[in-house]
Design a protein around this motif. Sequence first.
Motif, PDB file in Angstrom:
ATOM      1  N   GLY A 157       2.058  10.827  -7.341  1.00 18.36           N
ATOM      2  CA  GLY A 157       3.022  10.825  -8.432  1.00 18.36           C
ATOM      3  C   GLY A 157       2.516  11.462  -9.707  1.00 18.36           C
ATOM      4  N   GLU A 158       1.230  11.827  -9.741  1.00 15.79           N
ATOM      5  CA  GLU A 158       0.663  12.451 -10.930  1.00 15.79           C
ATOM      6  C   GLU A 158       0.511  13.952 -10.727  1.00 15.79           C
ATOM      7  OE1 GLU A 158      -1.961   8.560 -12.320  1.00 15.79           O
ATOM      8  OE2 GLU A 158      -2.985  10.423 -11.797  1.00 15.79           O
ATOM      9  N   VAL A 159       0.578  14.683 -11.823  1.00 18.23           N
ATOM     10  CA  VAL A 159       0.506  16.142 -11.775  1.00 18.23           C
ATOM     11  C   VAL A 159      -0.500  16.638 -12.803  1.00 18.23           C
ATOM     12  CG1 VAL A 159       1.795  18.293 -12.079  1.00 18.23           C
ATOM     13  CG2 VAL A 159       2.919  16.303 -11.039  1.00 18.23           C
ATOM     14  N   ILE A 160      -1.356  17.572 -12.396  1.00 15.84           N
ATOM     15  CA  ILE A 160      -2.269  18.236 -13.333  1.00 15.84           C
ATOM     16  C   ILE A 160      -1.569  19.471 -13.896  1.00 15.84           C
ATOM     17  CG2 ILE A 160      -4.422  19.512 -13.576  1.00 15.84           C
ATOM     18  CD1 ILE A 160      -5.667  17.745 -11.512  1.00 15.84           C
ATOM     19  N   ASN A 161      -1.549  19.579 -15.210  1.00 15.89           N
ATOM     20  CA  ASN A 161      -0.936  20.719 -15.888  1.00 15.89           C
ATOM     21  C   ASN A 161      -2.019  21.495 -16.626  1.00 15.89           C
ATOM     22  OD1 ASN A 161       2.021  19.664 -15.574  1.00 15.89           O
ATOM     23  ND2 ASN A 161       0.898  17.966 -16.499  1.00 15.89           N
ATOM     24  N   ARG A 184       0.837  -1.209   0.000  1.00 15.68           N
ATOM     25  CA  ARG A 184       0.000   0.000   0.000  1.00 15.68           C
ATOM     26  C   ARG A 184       0.870   1.257   0.000  1.00 15.68           C
ATOM     27  NH1 ARG A 184      -2.161  -0.759   4.543  1.00 15.68           N
ATOM     28  NH2 ARG A 184      -3.891  -2.075   3.809  1.00 15.68           N
ATOM     29  N   ALA A 185       1.921   1.254   0.822  1.00 21.88           N
ATOM     30  CA  ALA A 185       2.805   2.417   0.909  1.00 21.88           C
ATOM     31  C   ALA A 185       3.523   2.672  -0.416  1.00 21.88           C
ATOM     32  CB  ALA A 185       3.823   2.213   2.032  1.00 21.88           C
ATOM     33  N   ARG A 186       3.942   1.602  -1.093  1.00 24.83           N
ATOM     34  CA  ARG A 186       4.618   1.759  -2.386  1.00 24.83           C
ATOM     35  C   ARG A 186       3.666   2.330  -3.437  1.00 24.83           C
ATOM     36  NH1 ARG A 186       7.923  -2.906  -4.810  1.00 24.83           N
ATOM     37  NH2 ARG A 186       8.611  -1.115  -6.046  1.00 24.83           N
ATOM     38  N   ILE A 187       2.401   1.918  -3.378  1.00 23.42           N
ATOM     39  CA  ILE A 187       1.409   2.453  -4.316  1.00 23.42           C
ATOM     40  C   ILE A 187       1.164   3.924  -4.025  1.00 23.42           C
ATOM     41  CG2 ILE A 187      -1.011   2.336  -5.022  1.00 23.42           C
ATOM     42  CD1 ILE A 187      -0.862  -0.711  -4.565  1.00 23.42           C
ATOM     43  N   GLU A 188       1.041   4.274  -2.754  1.00 15.58           N
ATOM     44  CA  GLU A 188       0.780   5.668  -2.378  1.00 15.58           C
ATOM     45  C   GLU A 188       1.946   6.570  -2.766  1.00 15.58           C
ATOM     46  OE1 GLU A 188      -1.972   6.842  -1.449  1.00 15.58           O
ATOM     47  OE2 GLU A 188      -3.076   5.012  -0.986  1.00 15.58           O
ATOM     48  N   ARG A 189       3.184   6.049  -2.669  1.00 11.79           N
ATOM     49  CA  ARG A 189       4.359   6.855  -3.033  1.00 11.79           C
ATOM     50  C   ARG A 189       4.553   6.932  -4.544  1.00 11.79           C
ATOM     51  NH1 ARG A 189       7.000   3.923   1.209  1.00 11.79           N
ATOM     52  NH2 ARG A 189       7.995   2.629  -0.395  1.00 11.79           N
ATOM     53  N   GLY A 190       3.901   6.050  -5.268  1.00 18.15           N
ATOM     54  CA  GLY A 190       4.031   6.039  -6.718  1.00 18.15           C
ATOM     55  C   GLY A 190       5.151   5.161  -7.224  1.00 18.15           C
ATOM     56  N   THR A 191       5.853   4.438  -6.322  1.00 17.55           N
ATOM     57  CA  THR A 191       6.899   3.523  -6.788  1.00 17.55           C
ATOM     58  C   THR A 191       6.311   2.268  -7.404  1.00 17.55           C
ATOM     59  OG1 THR A 191       7.107   2.635  -4.534  1.00 17.55           O
ATOM     60  CG2 THR A 191       8.637   4.370  -5.181  1.00 17.55           C
ATOM     61  N   LEU A 192       5.070   1.973  -7.089  1.00 19.12           N
ATOM     62  CA  LEU A 192       4.274   0.989  -7.829  1.00 19.12           C
ATOM     63  C   LEU A 192       3.190   1.785  -8.541  1.00 19.12           C
ATOM     64  CD1 LEU A 192       3.766  -2.146  -5.520  1.00 19.12           C
ATOM     65  CD2 LEU A 192       4.841  -2.087  -7.774  1.00 19.12           C
ATOM     66  N   ALA A 193       3.272   1.851  -9.845  1.00 18.62           N
ATOM     67  CA  ALA A 193       2.370   2.693 -10.626  1.00 18.62           C
ATOM     68  C   ALA A 193       1.204   1.886 -11.172  1.00 18.62           C
ATOM     69  CB  ALA A 193       3.143   3.331 -11.785  1.00 18.62           C
ATOM     70  N   PRO A 194       0.104   2.562 -11.542  1.00 17.76           N
ATOM     71  CA  PRO A 194      -1.028   1.866 -12.161  1.00 17.76           C
ATOM     72  C   PRO A 194      -0.569   1.017 -13.341  1.00 17.76           C
ATOM     73  CG  PRO A 194      -1.630   4.115 -11.671  1.00 17.76           C
ATOM     74  CD  PRO A 194      -0.172   4.007 -11.386  1.00 17.76           C
ATOM     75  N   GLY A 195      -0.995  -0.243 -13.352  1.00 16.87           N
ATOM     76  CA  GLY A 195      -0.618  -1.158 -14.421  1.00 16.87           C
ATOM     77  C   GLY A 195       0.572  -2.031 -14.079  1.00 16.87           C
ATOM     78  N   ASP A 196       1.331  -1.666 -13.042  1.00 16.09           N
ATOM     79  CA  ASP A 196       2.465  -2.500 -12.633  1.00 16.09           C
ATOM     80  C   ASP A 196       1.961  -3.837 -12.076  1.00 16.09           C
ATOM     81  OD1 ASP A 196       4.240  -0.570 -13.377  1.00 16.09           O
ATOM     82  OD2 ASP A 196       4.819   0.026 -11.348  1.00 16.09           O
ATOM     83  N   ARG A 197       2.672  -4.894 -12.367  1.00 11.46           N
ATOM     84  CA  ARG A 197       2.297  -6.236 -11.906  1.00 11.46           C
ATOM     85  C   ARG A 197       2.994  -6.542 -10.588  1.00 11.46           C
ATOM     86  NH1 ARG A 197       4.194 -11.549 -12.368  1.00 11.46           N
ATOM     87  NH2 ARG A 197       2.586 -13.135 -12.739  1.00 11.46           N
TER      88      ARG A 197
END
Length: 225
Positions: free
Chosen positions: A87-91, A13-26
């Motif tokens: 880990g995502e940014v709105i531009n 969960r912590a890795r997902i929240e930090r973005g080190t595990l990104a959407p789509g990662d297995r």
Amino acid sequence: MAGTVAGMAAYIRARIERGTLAPGDRLPPTKNLMQQFNLSDNAVYRAVGLLKAEGLVVSQQGKGVFVADRRALISGERRIKGIVQPGEVINHKSSTRVEPPVWVQEQLGEGEAVRRVRTITRGDVVLQASQSWVHTDVAAVVPEIDQPQACDPTWQAVYAERAGKKVTAASKTVDARISTDEDKAALGLDEDAPLIVMRSIYVSEDRVIGVGEGVYAPGQQVALA
């Protein structure tokens, strides 16, 4: 020393929240997780089950367990409260008053609307390009929408708070199209590609106040909750 189900779930969960595990990662195979966390196969299944229940991961039969695209799964009031993942940014690219397309006028009515254009990125990768058309009456309450800047957390939430009127995502539709020149420029694509498009209609007191269109880059998943 044996690990715990809660410990494995907390680590992932912590890795997902930090973005080190990104959407789509297995996620690693069960055998690897058993060794990494010193757990039985049943305990690993239970930990993964916890993460699934939280909407953090999804199973794909015969392929494995993958980090979920939670942005795509957020809808209704939750989406109005904010749409980006860690880990995502709105531009924000632009905010101009325009005559909207006919399909937007069919929802908002005739006349000018505020067109807001933005992208969502992770690092150098563009995940989504979106635009929204907001009724000019909203600008009287949320003047920020006339500026190419973010509303914290979204213009819908700011309007609801200031006007004291609930805003809901009344409908969402998902379609597909071959990328237009505008799509390719926004998403940084060199060639034509099939794209997923999600359109949303925002309503307050039985009146449409905004229409949005999000175009997802190839490989990005979208689902209606």
